[in-house]
Design a protein around this motif. Structure first.
Motif, PDB file in Angstrom:
ATOM      1  N   GLU A  35     -20.974 -39.684 -31.367  1.00 28.40           N
ATOM      2  CA  GLU A  35     -20.639 -40.908 -30.645  1.00 28.40           C
ATOM      3  C   GLU A  35     -20.209 -40.608 -29.208  1.00 28.40           C
ATOM      4  N   THR A  36     -19.417 -39.579 -29.011  1.00 25.19           N
ATOM      5  CA  THR A  36     -18.875 -39.264 -27.698  1.00 25.19           C
ATOM      6  C   THR A  36     -19.697 -38.225 -26.942  1.00 25.19           C
ATOM      7  N   GLY A  37     -20.485 -37.457 -27.681  1.00 26.30           N
ATOM      8  CA  GLY A  37     -21.248 -36.385 -27.050  1.00 26.30           C
ATOM      9  C   GLY A  37     -20.412 -35.195 -26.671  1.00 26.30           C
ATOM     10  N   LEU A  38     -19.178 -35.108 -27.228  1.00 30.02           N
ATOM     11  CA  LEU A  38     -18.273 -33.999 -26.923  1.00 30.02           C
ATOM     12  C   LEU A  38     -18.070 -33.148 -28.177  1.00 30.02           C
ATOM     13  N   PRO A  39     -18.095 -31.855 -28.043  1.00 24.77           N
ATOM     14  CA  PRO A  39     -17.842 -30.997 -29.198  1.00 24.77           C
ATOM     15  C   PRO A  39     -16.340 -30.870 -29.436  1.00 24.77           C
ATOM     16  N   PRO A  40     -15.913 -30.343 -30.615  1.00 24.78           N
ATOM     17  CA  PRO A  40     -14.486 -30.101 -30.854  1.00 24.78           C
ATOM     18  C   PRO A  40     -13.920 -29.166 -29.790  1.00 24.78           C
ATOM     19  N   SER A  41     -12.732 -29.523 -29.300  1.00 19.04           N
ATOM     20  CA  SER A  41     -12.151 -28.776 -28.174  1.00 19.04           C
ATOM     21  C   SER A  41     -10.830 -28.084 -28.486  1.00 19.04           C
ATOM     22  N   VAL A  42     -10.211 -28.359 -29.617  1.00 21.63           N
ATOM     23  CA  VAL A  42      -8.934 -27.729 -29.970  1.00 21.63           C
ATOM     24  C   VAL A  42      -9.034 -27.149 -31.371  1.00 21.63           C
ATOM     25  N   CYS A  43      -8.102 -26.250 -31.647  1.00 24.80           N
ATOM     26  CA  CYS A  43      -8.040 -25.607 -32.973  1.00 24.80           C
ATOM     27  C   CYS A  43      -6.606 -25.692 -33.474  1.00 24.80           C
ATOM     28  N   VAL A  44      -6.453 -26.165 -34.701  1.00 25.53           N
ATOM     29  CA  VAL A  44      -5.138 -26.267 -35.360  1.00 25.53           C
ATOM     30  C   VAL A  44      -5.166 -25.372 -36.593  1.00 25.53           C
ATOM     31  N   ARG A  45      -4.180 -24.463 -36.670  1.00 25.52           N
ATOM     32  CA  ARG A  45      -4.105 -23.515 -37.777  1.00 25.52           C
ATOM     33  C   ARG A  45      -2.932 -23.901 -38.692  1.00 25.52           C
TER      34      ARG A  45
END
Length: 663
Positions: A35-45
């Motif tokens: 929908e946004t054309g943006l890939p995942p940008s953050v990582c939560v562990r």
């Protein structure tokens, strides 16, 4: 509240048992990217798992992550994050605007996670914290089963669940619904509320108590909770007004399950094998100490808590590491209710103990008796019955009679145990005699001095007649005691004859006191009315003048002497009656002869003189020297009839003689 008496256990599957949450999260991430054309940008562990997510959905709803993303795009949540990775998956789904379905199994973890991540109304309307609170208030706290599930989940999320008041809200809700369960007339119309009246006067049986507790499922649910939650529910029940007769049985059911039950013993043994014996004993000791704090203290516990329960706790406490304060509190509680106990409830030394003096059971009983005696002298025991001292003394003597057969119990220790009870507290010495007899039978080689020192506490005057007869015939008793028993038995027999004789004289005196004046009769009425055993036995004024047959039927004096009715009459009164009868007839003949001689010498004596002699003779026949009346009262009705006929014959002869002289 829904009916908890007939409901079935809830069957609700947790979403954690299915991998659908992770699958749904991956689909939402992919859809957002498209929908946004943006890939995942953050990582939560979280707990070693990594979640590749988009920044904007998380930062728009999570204050904690929004602040963290200002510093780095790779954020690791601390180990204290409530719920772990599985809960974070559901939080991430909610951040991607997925319609999250809450249930009692997950709502606690989600609510705690929302608090940790700061998902409040400051960042988004209808945020996760508000939604979870709304579900808890409107759904969970309205259902008994859902509230129990949430409360159990709160245990795994302490202390944050406590800080969020989730535990308190569940506790108050359960207490309120429990009160409504008892007060609901439709649910209790055909079946009464569970109580422990069936256990009154019986030994404590864990299996029977377990069956009673299982009759109501809401009680069964409460006693399955951890003790910290259970304790808070009990406090809330009392605060909300539930009566003590309903609260105390719940505490007893809990103690029976986690402290006294045999199955629980095996459970704690398994825990001891895994975690160590000290850990298992410490847990049971903590529960027992908490139970003692919840139970009502002093005389308030007597109507609702059986004494056998306290003795069961006392027996269990001997194998636990209780604090001195808790152990002393248990001893004082048992001592305050000791007069309600049975000897079967007492702690008996274990078989095979080499030295009974070092037995923990006997030492515990000595402490309890000492505490009871010390309390009986203070105002703390002012509300106890007046007969409590004699009841405890009788219980202790019966206890001694059962442990006196131990061959390891020496004369010195046995005398110390006897001396624990004051002499004035023993109203009867029958059970003390049984204890001494058992001790002497088990120790036949004692010297005469040792036997005398042991039996010096026995007072033969406080023995019943049957026990006194046994003491006379007991060859193991000291000679001095046998002589005392013989003397007391002789006094009893003599007093029984005396009381019976005085009773008969008093009865006869009441019958004739209106027509025959007698100083002896007045003496009996003034001195012996209160001492008449027949009057004491009946307590009725109209029964004093009852016939002799009814008195003999009652058999008061006959029973006290041990003689049969026929033996009693023939040996005690027949000889006296015959002697009085002969004496009366002899005097009648003498007076008749004297009146005949005087009439021959003085034929012109007026007739009123002869009539006066006749009246005097009549009075003499009725009461010769004040004793004829007791003679009549002491005979049977047949003898009285014969005696009266003989007197009438004498009267007729005198009257005929007087008429002849007048003519």
């Amino acid at each position: 509240m829904e009916s908890t008496s007939t409901r079935a256990s809830p069957v609700i599957k947790s979403p954690f048992s299915s991998p659908s949450t992770g699958f749904l999260l991956r689909r939402r991430i992919l859809a957002w990217s498209q929908e946004t054309g943006l890939p995942p940008s953050v990582c939560v562990r979280v707990e070693g798992r990594s979640f590749e997510l988009h920044k904007s959905p998380l930062a728009s709803k999570c204050g904690y992550l929004k602040k963290a993303f200002l510093k780095t795009a790779d954020v690791e949540l601390p180990p204290t994050f409530p719920g772990g990775s599985q809960t974070f998956e559901m939080v991430a789904l909610f951040s991607y605007d997925f319609p999250l379905s809450l249930d009692p199994f997950t709502v606690v973890a989600i609510r705690c996670a929302a608090e940790f991540l700061e998902m409040t109304e400051d960042y988004a309307t209808s945020n996760l914290r508000q939604r979870s609170d709304l579900y808890i208030n409107q759904v969970v706290l309205q259902s008994w089963d859902d509230t129990l599930i949430v409360l159990q989940k709160c245990q795994m999320l302490l202390p944050i669940s406590e800080d969020l008041l989730l535990v308190s809200r569940c506790v108050e809700s359960l207490a309120f619904m429990a009160c409504m369960e008892i007060l609901d007339p439709e649910q209790r119309r055909d079946r009464p509320v569970i109580s422990l009246q069936a256990l009154a006067g019986r030994a404590w049986n864990s299996e029977i108590v377990k069956e009673i507790a299982g009759l109501d499922l809401w009680i069964k649910d409460l006693i399955a909770l951890p003790f910290e939650f259970f304790k808070r529910i009990i406090v809330s029940l009392r605060r909300q007004g539930m009566k003590e007769k309903y609260v105390s049985p719940i505490i007893l059911f809990y103690a029976n399950k986690w402290v006294l039950s045999k199955k629980t013993h095996k459970f704690w043994e398994n825990v001891a094998e895994q975690n160590g014996a000290d850990d298992a004993n410490s847990k049971v000791s903590a529960i027992l100490q908490g139970i003692l704090e919840l139970l009502p203290a002093g005389e308030k516990a007597s109507p609702v808590v059986p004494v056998a329960f306290y003795f069961a706790l006392l027996s269990r406490s001997l194998t636990l590491q209780l604090s001195e304060e808790s152990r002393g509190k248990l001893h004082h509680q048992v001592a305050s209710l000791l007069h309600f106990a049975r000897v079967e409830d007492f702690l008996f030394p274990q078989s095979g103990v080499k030295y009974i003096t070092s037995s923990p059971e006997l030492e515990t009983m000595e402490k309890i008796i000492s505490i009871h005696l010390s309390k009986s002298e203070t105002s703390y025991m002012a509300s106890t019955p007046l007969h409590s001292g004699s009841a405890v003394a009788e219980l202790w003597d019966r206890y001694l009679s059962q442990i006196a057969g131990d061959p390891n119990l020496g004369p010195g220790k046995f005398k110390e145990l006897i001396e624990m009870i004051p002499v004035t507290s023993r109203q009867t010495h029958d059970h003390l005699y049984e204890a001494m007899n058992t001790f002497l039978l088990e120790h036949p080689h004692l010297s005469s001095e040792e036997k005398a020192s042991v039996c010096k506490y026995l007072n033969c005057q406080k023995l019943s007649q049957e026990t006194c007869i046994q003491a006379v015939q007991n060859e193991f008793m000291p000679l001095r005691l046998i002589v005392q028993a013989l003397f007391v038995q002789q006094l009893h027999t003599h007093q029984a004859f005396k009381d019976c004789s005085e009773s008969f004289r008093y009865i006869n005196c009441r019958e004739f006191s209106g027509t025959i004046p007698s100083s002896r009769c007045q003496f009996l009425k003034s001195e012996n009315i209160g001492e008449t055993p027949y009057k004491q036995a009946t307590g009725m004024e109209e029964n004093i003048s009852a016939p002799l047959s009814s008195v003999l039927h009652n058999g008061l004096a006959i029973q006290s002497t041990g003689l049969s009715e026929g033996e009693y009459e023939s040996t005690s009164f027949r000889i006296q009656a015959l002697e009085q009868e002969i004496f009366s007839l002899k005097q009648s003949l003498q007076r008749k002869n004297s009146s005949k001689e005087s009439a021959q010498k003085n034929p012109r004596i007026p007739s009123f003189r002869l009539l006066r002699l006749e009246r005097r003779a009549t009075v003499t026949k009725r009461n010769p020297v004040g004793q004829a009346r007791s003679c009549i009262g002491s005979m049977s009705w047949t003898s009285q009839r014969k005696y009266a006929n003989r007197i009438l014959k004498v009267f007729r002869r005198i009257v005929m003689l007087g008429k002849a002289n007048l003519r």
